[in-house]
Design an enzyme around this catalytic site. Structure first.
Site, PDB file in Angstrom:
ATOM      1  N   ARG A 380     139.104   7.036  36.438  1.00 30.73           N
ATOM      2  CA  ARG A 380     138.072   6.752  35.427  1.00 30.73           C
ATOM      3  C   ARG A 380     137.554   5.329  35.546  1.00 30.73           C
ATOM      4  NH1 ARG A 380     141.402   9.075  31.266  1.00 30.73           N
ATOM      5  NH2 ARG A 380     140.752  11.191  30.773  1.00 30.73           N
ATOM      6  N   VAL A 501     132.487  15.289  32.933  1.00 35.89           N
ATOM      7  CA  VAL A 501     133.683  15.356  33.785  1.00 35.89           C
ATOM      8  C   VAL A 501     134.736  14.320  33.375  1.00 35.89           C
ATOM      9  CG1 VAL A 501     132.387  16.243  35.732  1.00 35.89           C
ATOM     10  CG2 VAL A 501     132.699  13.786  35.503  1.00 35.89           C
ATOM     11  N   GLU A 502     135.954  14.570  33.824  1.00 38.05           N
ATOM     12  CA  GLU A 502     137.108  13.708  33.550  1.00 38.05           C
ATOM     13  C   GLU A 502     137.300  13.495  32.050  1.00 38.05           C
ATOM     14  OE1 GLU A 502     137.454  10.202  35.892  1.00 38.05           O
ATOM     15  OE2 GLU A 502     136.929  11.201  37.747  1.00 38.05           O
ATOM     16  N   GLY A 503     137.104  14.557  31.279  1.00 34.97           N
ATOM     17  CA  GLY A 503     137.241  14.488  29.833  1.00 34.97           C
ATOM     18  C   GLY A 503     135.888  14.336  29.175  1.00 34.97           C
TER      19      GLY A 503
END
Length: 819
Positions: A380, A501-503
């Site tokens: 992230r 994406v990624e949460g």
């Protein structure tokens, strides 16, 4: 009068002790002195004084002798604390323990040591090898990327691009040189992805994913020696293309809900009986899956027969394994189409793999969630911030040039205040995005900061959305009409990808930032929870009374800073940023106090009150973003060009913090506590204002100028140099304008006043030469520039056959001669 003196003295004394976070002994002396003063003023005799002090000695003894205090006072509190302690799943616990705290902890605790950020944390720099890679391989790859052809015609990268990425080891920047990778820093990886993303979203994502959450990173951190030897060399040289299958139809942001399972069993494998796992899984949204040669897989591991050696344990939890994509039973499904990069599905039913294929071996069975959280937090901090910064760099440089080239009512559109409102945000946010990208990536090089990277992911992708939308608004039809000339369309279309994406961003803001930050960054909360779970009364006693002093200190400091405007707060500098350091320290203290009160009053209920959590998350986030701006301004020499950009961002952050606190307090469920919070946190009401129009317009105007700051903010970006390039034609036209602008403006002024006449620019130029306003050489230069300007502002048009076949029919795109 004596009573008044005693009262004032008591208030001042308690204030000072709380302000300096005095220990129990000093408080005992203070109360003893206060008791003596009261007794003396009342005329009490020796006997009364003796009795009073004897009574006072009892609580004084209890509070100053730890063993007694723990049993008499702390034990009942300890019992109540354990009773209300919210349950924590193993997934939540691993998420909390994963990663590290960093500057977020300093901002959360209310007493930030600014020198740790400014001086101790050195500004990131490239190694000679990294700089060479940026200047050569990355630029060469960027020159190969034709985003329109990739996104519209082929919907894939050209084969020569795939080969170049493999050959130059773009997929192995995080793999150490020991295993054949490049071994680059997180800061360098961020820069590579940023530059690629200014050229092609598909190209950037294709490079980003193997260097973010994926098998390579998991193997580097957790793999066994045998697994590293087997996989890493192939991943490094591009023989293997990896994907990581986590998300499924029933589990998106809640990865703990994945239904995919692995059952421990014995089965024949390669001719012999083997202990292994039978996997059943269905995954979607898996980037690089359609071209992957190996698949990292997350699933829930069960051992109903105790074959792993522990007969009392059957549910091991989330586990990660790595298997070949062509392994029997693995099905690489159809392709999704979020954009031109490869993304698809992976499925399997009763797929048997040896137990040794668990990443990290049997010892890491059940350790997958922690692996994922730690690696995801690092990813992230590199990938999505890079994409966000890249979008802003393109918007900043191209919109600045366009705003100077494009004229309405005989004036560059960038001079209109309505456009300056949008351009000011683009300029301010681009400065902040670059500051955050640099700071966050450099943080990943020293630790795994989970909260900081969540802040970066959420706010940077949201700022990317704002910047790109503003750029499209300013460009108008030039950004709407898709084609080889449009440098904004792909970035605009890619916004939902970065947001999701990624949460998902909703989850990140409402649950993760403050929910994780409040516990991990607080000096007492998580240790108190651990002491309670370990039933350690002695440790809890130390922590609890330290926590009481901490809370009282932050309350008094927050109120004092609010009343005095933080005038007496120390600052690491004496320049124009000093006042901002002071105000951020004040707000940091206010956050620490408010968080303590909130957790104390609401307890486990706070988990379900997402809007309240989100607003405190906004405060913590703005503190971090403001810190990044201060750091960037400091590291880059505190220049006059940087100053208005830094001030715009810092004023906006303080205003946003104030708004978040107000909305939090207004919605706090306990009105009495809300009033106390408002009195202590905002004692004089609103004290921060949004940046002025004047300041915003200043940075908007600077965006159109060829400044050193403009070049620095767009350094990690690729812009073409030829007039037939998507960004190059705007660059060339802008540079030509700078060279000819004085005489060009003289000509336009003459036309406006009727001194140069004609219906066409050719006639007007001839008139201007005939009337001695400009020379023939100057007229020729203006004519050449005007043609170049017109071409830079033009949009594309296509035949209906070309559109119908997504460009598969050979056809030259024609330039629509309408600017």
């Amino acid at each position: 009068m004596t009573a008044l003196y005693i009262t004032v003295g008591a208030i001042v004394g308690a204030w000072v002790l709380a302000y300096y976070e005095a220990g129990s002994r000093l408080w005992t002396i203070f109360f003893a002195a206060l008791l003596g003063a009261i007794l003396t003023a009342s005329g009490a005799g020796t006997l009364v004084m003796g009795i009073a002090f004897a009574i006072f000695a009892v609580p004084a003894l209890i509070m100053n002798v730890k063993s007694i205090r723990a049993k008499v006072v702390t034990a009942p509190v300890f019992k109540g604390f354990k009773a209300v302690l919210p349950p924590m799943t193993s997934t939540e616990r691993e998420a909390l323990e994963a990663g590290d705290t960093w500057w977020d902890a300093e901002m959360f605790r209310g007493k930030p040591e600014w020198n740790k950020l400014l001086d101790d944390h050195k500004a990131a720099e490239y190694t000679a090898e990294e700089q060479s890679f940026m200047d050569n391989e990355v630029n060469e790859l960027c020159a190969m990327l034709d985003d329109w052809k990739i996104s519209f015609e082929d919907k894939d990268l050209p084969e020569e691009v795939w080969n170049f990425m493999r050959e130059k080891r773009f997929f192995s920047m995080l793999i150490s040189k020991e295993w054949g990778g490049l071994g680059f820093s997180a800061y360098a990886q961020s820069a590579v992805v940023t530059k690629l993303a200014t050229r092609s979203l598909a190209g950037a994502v294709t490079v980003m994913v193997p260097n973010s959450l994926g098998p390579g990173e998991l193997l580097m951190h957790y793999g066994t020696d045998e697994q590293k030897k087997h996989w890493l060399p192939g991943l490094a040289d591009g023989t293997h293309i990896p994907c990581f299958a986590l998300t499924g139809p029933e589990a998106g942001s809640d990865a703990g809900a994945i239904p995919d399972v692995g059952i421990v069993c014995e089965q024949e494998f390669e001719g012999k009986k083997t202990l292994g796992l039978k996997l059943t899984f269905s995954k979607r949204y898996i980037t690089l899956a359609p071209v992957a040669t190996c698949v990292g897989l997350a699933f829930k591991l069960y051992d109903p027969e105790g074959l792993l050696g522990d007969e009392n344990k059957s549910d091991y939890g989330i586990t990660c394994a790595l298997l070949p994509a062509d392994h029997p039973g693995v099905e690489i499904g159809n392709r999704h189409f979020p954009a031109a990069f490869m993304n698809g599905t992976v499925r399997g039913e009763d797929v048997f793999i040896p137990v040794d294929w668990i990443i990290g071996g049997v010892e890491k069975a059940g350790g997958g969630w922690r692996m994922l959280v730690e690696c995801l937090s690092a990813g992230r901090g590199i990938s999505l911030p890079a994409l966000s910064a890249a979008s802003s760099k393109v918007a900043y440089r191209m919109t600045g040039a366009y705003s100077r080239l494009r004229r309405q009512f005989k004036t560059p559109i960038g001079m209109f205040e309505g456009v300056q409102e949008a351009n000011g945000r683009i300029a301010g946010y681009t400065y902040k995005l670059e500051a955050m990208r640099a700071l966050t990536a450099s943080a990943v090089d020293v630790c795994s900061p989970s909260v900081v990277t969540a802040i970066a992911k959420y706010h940077m992708t949201e700022m990317m959305r704002t910047v790109t939308t503003d750029a499209v608004d300013v460009h108008g039809g030039r950004a709407v009409q898709q084609g080889p000339r449009n440098y904004l369309a792909t970035g605009y279309q890619g916004i939902p990808i970065a947001i999701t994406v990624e949460g998902a961003n909703i989850l990140t803001r409402n649950l993760m930032i403050f929910g994780q930050g409040a516990i991990r960054c607080h000096p007492y909360v998580f240790p108190e929870m651990e002491a309670a779970r370990d039933d350690n009364l002695s440790e809890f006693d130390n922590l609890f009374w330290g926590h009481i002093g901490y809370s009282a200190n932050r309350a008094v400091r927050a109120f004092t800073y609010g009343l005095t405007g933080a005038a007496f707060v120390s600052s690491p500098t004496n320049g124009p940023m000093a006042k901002y350091y002071k105000q951020l320290t004040r707000m940091s203290c206010a956050l620490a106090f408010t968080s303590d009160v909130t957790m104390g009053v609401l307890g486990g209920e706070l988990k379900r009150m997402e809007n309240l959590s989100a607003r405190l998350a906004d405060v913590l986030s703005e503190l971090y973003m403001a810190s990044a701006v201060l750091k960037y301004y400091y590291d880059n020499g505190e220049t006059a060009e940087d100053l208005p950009h830094a001030e715009w961002n810092l004023q906006l952050s303080l205003f946003n913090i104030q708004t978040a606190f107000e909305e939090f307090i207004d919605n706090f469920p306990n009105p009495v506590v809300a009033r106390i919070l408002k009195t202590l946190v905002l004692p004089l009401g609103r004290s921060y204002k949004q940046p002025s129009d004047k300041l915003r317009n200043k940075i908007a105007a600077m965006m159109m100028e060829p400044t050193a700051l403009r070049d620095r903010l767009t350094k990690e970006a690729y812009f073409g140099t030829s007039e037939d390039d998507v960004t190059g034609r705007m660059e060339c036209a802008y540079n030509s304008l700078l060279a000819i602008e004085p005489v060009y403006n003289k000509f336009l002024k003459a036309v406006g006043k009727g001194k140069a006449t004609g219906l066409t620019i050719t006639e007007q130029l001839a008139s201007a030469v005939a009337n001695g306003i400009i020379t023939q050489i100057e007229a020729d230069g203006i004519a050449a520039f005007d043609k170049q300007r017109f071409d830079a502002l033009a949009t594309d048009e296509f035949t209906k056959e070309y559109i119908a076949t997504s460009g598969k029919v050979a056809n030259e795109a024609k330039i629509e001669q309408i600017a």
